[in-house]
Design an enzyme around this catalytic site. Structure first.
Site, PDB file in Angstrom:
ATOM      1  CG  HIS A 127       4.258  -1.599   2.119  1.00 23.81           C
ATOM      2  ND1 HIS A 127       2.958  -1.986   2.020  1.00 23.81           N
ATOM      3  CD2 HIS A 127       4.721  -2.096   3.293  1.00 23.81           C
ATOM      4  CE1 HIS A 127       2.635  -2.705   3.084  1.00 23.81           C
ATOM      5  NE2 HIS A 127       3.690  -2.778   3.875  1.00 23.81           N
ATOM      6  CB  CYS A 137      -3.716 -18.017  21.698  1.00 21.48           C
ATOM      7  SG  CYS A 137      -5.057 -18.104  20.490  1.00 21.48           S
ATOM      8  CE  LYS A 152      -0.998   0.591  11.924  1.00 26.56           C
ATOM      9  NZ  LYS A 152      -1.166  -0.795  12.160  1.00 26.56           N
ATOM     10  CB  CYS A 191      -7.064 -15.693  23.025  1.00 26.31           C
ATOM     11  SG  CYS A 191      -6.844 -14.886  21.422  1.00 26.31           S
ATOM     12  CG  HIS A 194      -0.347  -0.143   2.534  1.00 25.85           C
ATOM     13  ND1 HIS A 194       0.522   0.795   3.028  1.00 25.85           N
ATOM     14  CD2 HIS A 194      -0.436  -1.109   3.485  1.00 25.85           C
ATOM     15  CE1 HIS A 194       0.914   0.448   4.231  1.00 25.85           C
ATOM     16  NE2 HIS A 194       0.362  -0.723   4.529  1.00 25.85           N
ATOM     17  CG  HIS A 212      -8.551 -17.152  18.293  1.00 30.40           C
ATOM     18  ND1 HIS A 212      -7.388 -16.419  18.273  1.00 30.40           N
ATOM     19  CD2 HIS A 212      -8.762 -17.565  17.021  1.00 30.40           C
ATOM     20  CE1 HIS A 212      -6.893 -16.405  17.045  1.00 30.40           C
ATOM     21  NE2 HIS A 212      -7.714 -17.094  16.266  1.00 30.40           N
ATOM     22  CE  LYS A 261      -5.930  -6.083   3.852  1.00 26.80           C
ATOM     23  NZ  LYS A 261      -5.447  -7.418   4.062  1.00 26.80           N
ATOM     24  CB  CYS A 298      -2.830 -15.719  18.227  1.00 26.35           C
ATOM     25  SG  CYS A 298      -4.398 -14.958  18.551  1.00 26.35           S
TER      26      CYS A 298
HETATM   27  O1  ME8 Z   1       7.783  -4.561   9.592  1.00 28.96           O
HETATM   28  N1  ME8 Z   1       3.206   4.838   6.674  1.00 28.96           N
HETATM   29  O2  ME8 Z   1       7.330  -5.320   7.455  1.00 28.96           O
HETATM   30  P1  ME8 Z   1       6.025  -4.494   7.081  1.00 28.96           P
HETATM   31  C1  ME8 Z   1       4.500   4.832   6.340  1.00 28.96           C
HETATM   32  N2  ME8 Z   1       9.044  -7.279   7.747  1.00 28.96           N
HETATM   33  N3  ME8 Z   1       5.210   3.717   6.113  1.00 28.96           N
HETATM   34  C2  ME8 Z   1       4.583   2.549   6.243  1.00 28.96           C
HETATM   35  C3  ME8 Z   1       3.231   2.468   6.600  1.00 28.96           C
HETATM   36  C4  ME8 Z   1       2.530   3.688   6.818  1.00 28.96           C
HETATM   37  N4  ME8 Z   1       1.253   3.738   7.119  1.00 28.96           N
HETATM   38  N5  ME8 Z   1       2.895   1.175   6.632  1.00 28.96           N
HETATM   39  C5  ME8 Z   1       4.005   0.458   6.301  1.00 28.96           C
HETATM   40  C6  ME8 Z   1       8.011  -5.300   8.647  1.00 28.96           C
HETATM   41  N6  ME8 Z   1       5.023   1.283   6.057  1.00 28.96           N
HETATM   42  C7  ME8 Z   1       9.186  -6.247   8.696  1.00 28.96           C
HETATM   43  C8  ME8 Z   1      10.439  -5.453   8.466  1.00 28.96           C
HETATM   44  S1  ME8 Z   1      13.067  -5.232   8.119  1.00 28.96           S
HETATM   45  C9  ME8 Z   1      14.412  -6.128   8.476  1.00 28.96           C
HETATM   46  C10 ME8 Z   1      11.711  -6.231   8.506  1.00 28.96           C
HETATM   47  C11 ME8 Z   1       6.380   0.884   5.628  1.00 28.96           C
HETATM   48  O3  ME8 Z   1       5.512  -5.107   5.826  1.00 28.96           O
HETATM   49  C12 ME8 Z   1       7.421   1.421   6.583  1.00 28.96           C
HETATM   50  O4  ME8 Z   1       8.658   1.409   5.939  1.00 28.96           O
HETATM   51  O5  ME8 Z   1       5.114  -4.394   8.238  1.00 28.96           O
HETATM   52  C13 ME8 Z   1       7.388   0.403   7.668  1.00 28.96           C
HETATM   53  O6  ME8 Z   1       8.521   0.448   8.507  1.00 28.96           O
HETATM   54  C14 ME8 Z   1       7.330  -0.863   6.855  1.00 28.96           C
HETATM   55  O7  ME8 Z   1       6.484  -0.517   5.734  1.00 28.96           O
HETATM   56  C15 ME8 Z   1       6.755  -2.041   7.599  1.00 28.96           C
HETATM   57  O8  ME8 Z   1       6.597  -3.083   6.686  1.00 28.96           O
END
Ligand code: ME8
Length: 634
Positions: free
Chosen positions: A22, A127, A297, A144, A19, A147, A300, A130
């Site tokens: 990312h 759990c 935030k 939990c 989204h 659940h 969905k 989860c």
């Molecule tokens: O945490 N606003 O992956 P993730 C800004 N796999 N950036 C956002 C955001 C938002 N609302 N939502 C997501 C993980 N991001 C782990 C990381 S690293 C070794 C492992 C971006 O898929 C932002 O960069 O939950 C955030 O830190 C990251 O996506 C989290 O991605």
């Protein structure tokens, strides 16, 4: 000496599609990497996907897919997004790749041999829904909350990393390196986390009987590691740790970029892991805030998850990238709104930047036969121009020291506005009329030079538009490193194309419909037959030259390209609404078969069509995209 920089995004979980959050981190890192290249750095840019863990396994199950097929699919979506956002990453790592798993096993074995990893019995309420342990505080009536079932007490052996050994060392490292974690508020957050209570050892494994989707520990195959211990090491494994050339060259210059959600793993777990493994620390952790929708935030269930590709399709990639860079200040949250995006495109990209380029190319076409002229010497008020050039160069240098692109973009758009004002103040059209060709040439050269420099400075933000900007002033390619002297006299300008377009602001679904106050309109005329309408010959035509009609404040005289070799002259009453410079290069709709008549002694061979707004405002009718001149309009 070679200047180098290594930039990373987080590796994203593959339990859902990408989204705007990312997209933002990846675009930001792309821009940073491109800015560094422009400043002469050799750069390496890594992104990728984090594919192990129970969440991923459960998401695959929900979709009725094997875990492997599922991670391939979602990782593919993340990878496919990159070119669609004009992101030029050097590598894409997946934690399911052998090159990564090999490094994780190697580092684990090394830490285990050094006594940094130990096993211990852990008992807790688990759990199975989860697939995680719950603390008593988290349970609701002993159940939990997700659940509504009572978790089972289970005892199992887990492996732990002795993170607690590094607490004091890390506190003093962060204190001694003020920009290790930036901006400052996140550095303070990490410090207060560290100083609040004793650091606990980190659990880094699960029994393979319960979680199979991880990397088996090299010293105990009955356990797997997943998530943080696995994921963070991607930053080294992708460079070919320990002996790879990339690792030798780029690791010492590492900078991570993440949102604030993963400050603790990156600011605390990771430095401790590196220290224990004898790997030098990264240089900086740069932390940005969240993109939110309606100050909350994205969710969905509320339908507020923003898909970047929808926006790219509607508004174009580069305009979307510009908005991302412009709207978020590093460290603060930003509220995404499509209305703000449209306003940003309309005002800054179209009215400021697009208009500046269009004015200059239009004037070079008119006053200098379409060729960037050679200046005779300094332009009028050359100190102002020199100051603006310095402002651009300073803004770029700031990217190498800080990481916040908001002020950089702000400085660049301020330069554009100053140039628009400069041109209005200098009024080259008057100088041209007075035969002061030398000054006109000076102004045109200086402006084209500024377009060249701005195009280069905006390249990291808008890679394609920057190329288009350069092409409009006759430069076919852009240099790798910034070159203030790129624009030389002799380039052939293109005054026909507009860089950006304006958009209607999208309707606000939730907004209260405002009580509509409609201005009064003039009465409709009597009906006519279709044949009467067909008598009108409406055509497209482009304004080649335009000037005010002496002694008239209403009339502009224009030479038009109407698709015929001889063209035509039209005198139109639009001088109060459009300057001659604004008209040159515009494609409009004309009534081509209106009987010629004389206005202020000048023959007008037709009429330019305009829409009439409130308070006597008029706006030209223009095809939505440029079409051939002389084409019929019906
Ligand atoms: O945490 N606003 O992956 P993730 C800004 N796999 N950036 C956002 C955001 C938002 N609302 N939502 C997501 C993980 N991001 C782990 C990381 S690293 C070794 C492992 C971006 O898929 C932002 O960069 O939950 C955030 O830190 C990251 O996506 C989290 O991605």
């Amino acid at each position: 000496m070679t200047k180098r920089a290594y930039f990373t995004t987080p590796i994203y979980y593959v339990n859902g599609s990408p989204h705007i959050g990312h997209a933002y981190t990846s675009v930001l890192v792309d821009m940073l990497s491109r800015y560094h290249k422009l400043l002469g750095y050799e750069t390496w840019f890594l992104t990728g996907t984090d594919e192990h863990g129970d969440k991923v396994m459960r998401s695959a199950e929900k979709q009725g897919m094997t875990t492997t097929a599922f991670v391939d699919q979602i990782s593919g979506e993340f990878r496919a997004l990159l070119p669609q956002l004009h992101i030029a990453n050097d590598d894409f790592i997946r934690t399911t790749e052998e090159r990564h798993k090999k490094v994780v096993r190697q580092v684990m074995q090394n830490l285990y041999d050094k006594g940094e990893i130990y096993s211990a019995q852990y008992g807790g309420r688990y759990c199975f829904g989860c697939e995680r342990f719950y603390t008593d505080k988290e349970l609701v009536d002993g159940k939990c909350p997700d659940h509504d079932t009572e978790p089972e007490w289970i005892e199992e052996t887990n492996y732990y990393f002795r993170m607690s050994n590094y607490q004091d060392w890390l506190i003093s490292h962060i204190k001694g390196h003020p920009d290790f974690i930036r901006p400052e508020k996140f550095r303070n957050k990490a410090l207060s986390f560290l100083e609040a209570e004793p650091l606990k050892d980190l659990s880094i494994s699960r029994p393979a009987s319960r979680l199979s989707w991880g990397i088996p520990l090299p010293f105990d195959e009955k356990h797997v590691t997943y998530v943080w211990f696995d994921a963070l090491l991607n930053y080294c494994s992708a460079l070919g740790y320990p002996d790879g050339e990339l690792f030798q060259n780029f690791w010492p210059e590492a900078q991570h970029i993440t949102a604030k959600d993963i400050l603790i793993p990156h600011g605390i777990y990771w430095p401790c892991m590196l220290k224990a493994a004898g790997i030098p620390l990264y240089n900086h952790l740069n932390v940005h805030g969240y993109w939110q929708v309606d100050a909350a935030k994205m969710s969905k269930s509320r339908g507020t998850v923003i898909n970047p590709l929808d926006l790219v399709q509607k508004y174009g990639v580069d305009a979307f990238r510009y908005y991302l860079a412009r709207e978020m200040r590093l460290g603060n949250d930003a509220d995404f709104s499509e209305v703000a995006l449209v306003n940003c495109i309309n005002s800054e990209l179209n009215d400021d930047l697009g208009n500046f380029v269009k004015r200059i190319t239009g004037m070079v076409a008119k006053y200098c036969d379409g060729i960037v002229p050679a200046p005779n010497g300094p332009a009028p008020d050359q100190e102002l121009l020199d100051g603006l050039e310095r402002k651009i160069m300073d803004a770029l240098q700031r990217c190498a020291q800080e990481i916040d692109l908001h002020p950089v973009v702000e400085s660049l758009i301020e330069v554009v506005r100053s140039m628009n004002k400069y041109i209005t103040d200098q009024a080259p059209w008057t100088k041209y009329k007075n035969g002061d060709t030398a000054t006109v040439n000076g102004l045109m050269y200086a402006s084209a030079r500024m377009i060249g420099l701005l195009a280069q400075a905006l390249q990291p933000v808008m890679p394609e538009k920057s190329l288009e900007m350069l092409a409009l002033i006759g430069i076919p390619e852009r240099p790798v490193e910034i070159d203030p002297d790129l624009v030389k006299p002799g380039g052939k300008v293109n005054s026909e194309r507009a860089l950006f377009q304006k958009y209607e602001a999208p309707a606000l679904e939730d907004a209260e419909p405002a009580a509509e106050v409609r201005p009064e309109i003039t009465p409709f005329r009597d009906e006519i037959e279709f044949d009467d309408f067909m008598k009108l010959d409406l055509r497209t035509a482009t304004v080649k030259t335009a000037e005010r009609v002496p002694k008239s404040d209403k009339l502009l005289r224009m030479d038009m390209d109407d698709g015929t070799p001889e063209g035509r002259q039209i005198v139109a009453g639009i001088a109060k609404h459009y300057t001659p410079e604004e008209m040159v290069g515009r494609q409009v709709v004309i009534v081509a078969n209106l009987k010629p008549r004389k206005l202020m002694g000048l023959l007008s061979q037709g009429m330019v069509l305009c829409a009439h707004g409130e308070g006597g405002a008029i706006r030209l009718l223009t095809p939505e995209a440029v079409v051939m001149n002389g084409g019929s309009v019906s």
